[in-house]
Design an enzyme around this catalytic site. Sequence first.
Site, short mmCIF file in Angstrom:
data_model
loop_
_atom_site.label_atom_id
_atom_site.label_comp_id
_atom_site.label_asym_id
_atom_site.label_seq_id
_atom_site.Cartn_x
_atom_site.Cartn_y
_atom_site.Cartn_z
N HIS A 108 -11.89 33.26 -24.90
CA HIS A 108 -12.72 32.24 -25.56
C HIS A 108 -11.90 31.55 -26.63
O HIS A 108 -10.86 32.06 -27.07
CB HIS A 108 -13.94 32.91 -26.20
CG HIS A 108 -13.56 34.07 -27.06
ND1 HIS A 108 -13.10 33.90 -28.35
CD2 HIS A 108 -13.45 35.39 -26.78
CE1 HIS A 108 -12.77 35.09 -28.82
NE2 HIS A 108 -12.96 36.01 -27.89
N HIS A 120 -14.80 32.68 -31.65
CA HIS A 120 -14.55 33.61 -32.76
C HIS A 120 -13.11 34.08 -32.67
O HIS A 120 -12.44 33.84 -31.65
CB HIS A 120 -15.51 34.81 -32.75
CG HIS A 120 -15.33 35.75 -31.58
ND1 HIS A 120 -15.85 35.50 -30.33
CD2 HIS A 120 -14.64 36.91 -31.46
CE1 HIS A 120 -15.52 36.48 -29.51
NE2 HIS A 120 -14.78 37.35 -30.17
N GLU A 138 -7.58 34.34 -30.80
CA GLU A 138 -7.17 35.57 -30.11
C GLU A 138 -6.05 35.29 -29.11
O GLU A 138 -5.10 36.08 -28.99
CB GLU A 138 -8.37 36.21 -29.41
CG GLU A 138 -9.39 36.74 -30.40
CD GLU A 138 -10.64 37.32 -29.77
OE1 GLU A 138 -10.64 37.58 -28.55
OE2 GLU A 138 -11.63 37.51 -30.50
ZN ZN Z 1 -14.84 39.73 -26.45
#
Ligand code: ZN
Length: 279
Positions: A108, A120, A138
């Site tokens: 994501h 996030h 991430e």
């Molecule tokens: Zn996750």
Amino acid sequence: MRLYISSDMEGVAGVVHEDQTNPVDPGCAAEYQRFRRLMTREVNAAIEGAVAGGATSILVNDSHWSMRNLLSEELHPAAELLSGGPKTWSMMEGIETGWDLAACLGYHAKAGTSPAVLDHTYADVVADVRLNGRSVGELGLNAALAASFGVPVAVVSGDQALAAEAQALLGDRVRTVVVKQAASRQAARSLAPEVACARIREAVRLAVGDAAGGSTPPLFRPDTPILLEVDLQSTSHADQAGMMPGIERSGPRSLSFRHTDYPDAFRAFRTIFNLAGLG
Ligand code: ZN
């Protein structure tokens, strides 16, 4: 060819809400059990593609929340599964053992991206992370860790925002599979799971073939020394995490950490968000 797979959940086709990805709240159990199966299917599609492309060794690291989501009884037999936590390298545990290429599936977009499904960066307390001044999520943090061990990220899957983030970070040679178009943080128009799986299978097959032919995307390797900056959501988060030795309070809600070695900077980031969560 040896393929490493990091498997997250928010970027799986059909997923639009945290209730579908929450393994701990009993109220979410019915939804979660459905979507962990879809997550497992996408991973299996990638493994099928890898085998078709000539991969001889495949490791899947379960990278979401409790890191015990993938259904081991349904895992494709050509791969091994790294499950559970905590793990030193978290979403990239096992990357240090030597791989030719990596795939980041079900990923994501970074915190603060919109429209993007469930954006996030590791934890809700994190507002932004910068490596040498460049904002990353991430994918960036994990691709930099993979690069530290000489492994390029060659395939990603998720929504359109994740795909754009991947291309900006890793260049045009990364294969991006867009399984849904985010309309907001908790809404998306998604491919059917079967179609998403077919596209993931093909992208991984091609990426493994590319790697066998000596072509992989460039390593995302931040210059050293590394300046890691973390903006937290509140001053109390920064009060807690700022107690860690070696951390500088660079702003009311911001901490920074300097190091010559990226894996240590990554561990510092993990420690920051874990401590911040106490604040
Ligand atoms: Zn996750």
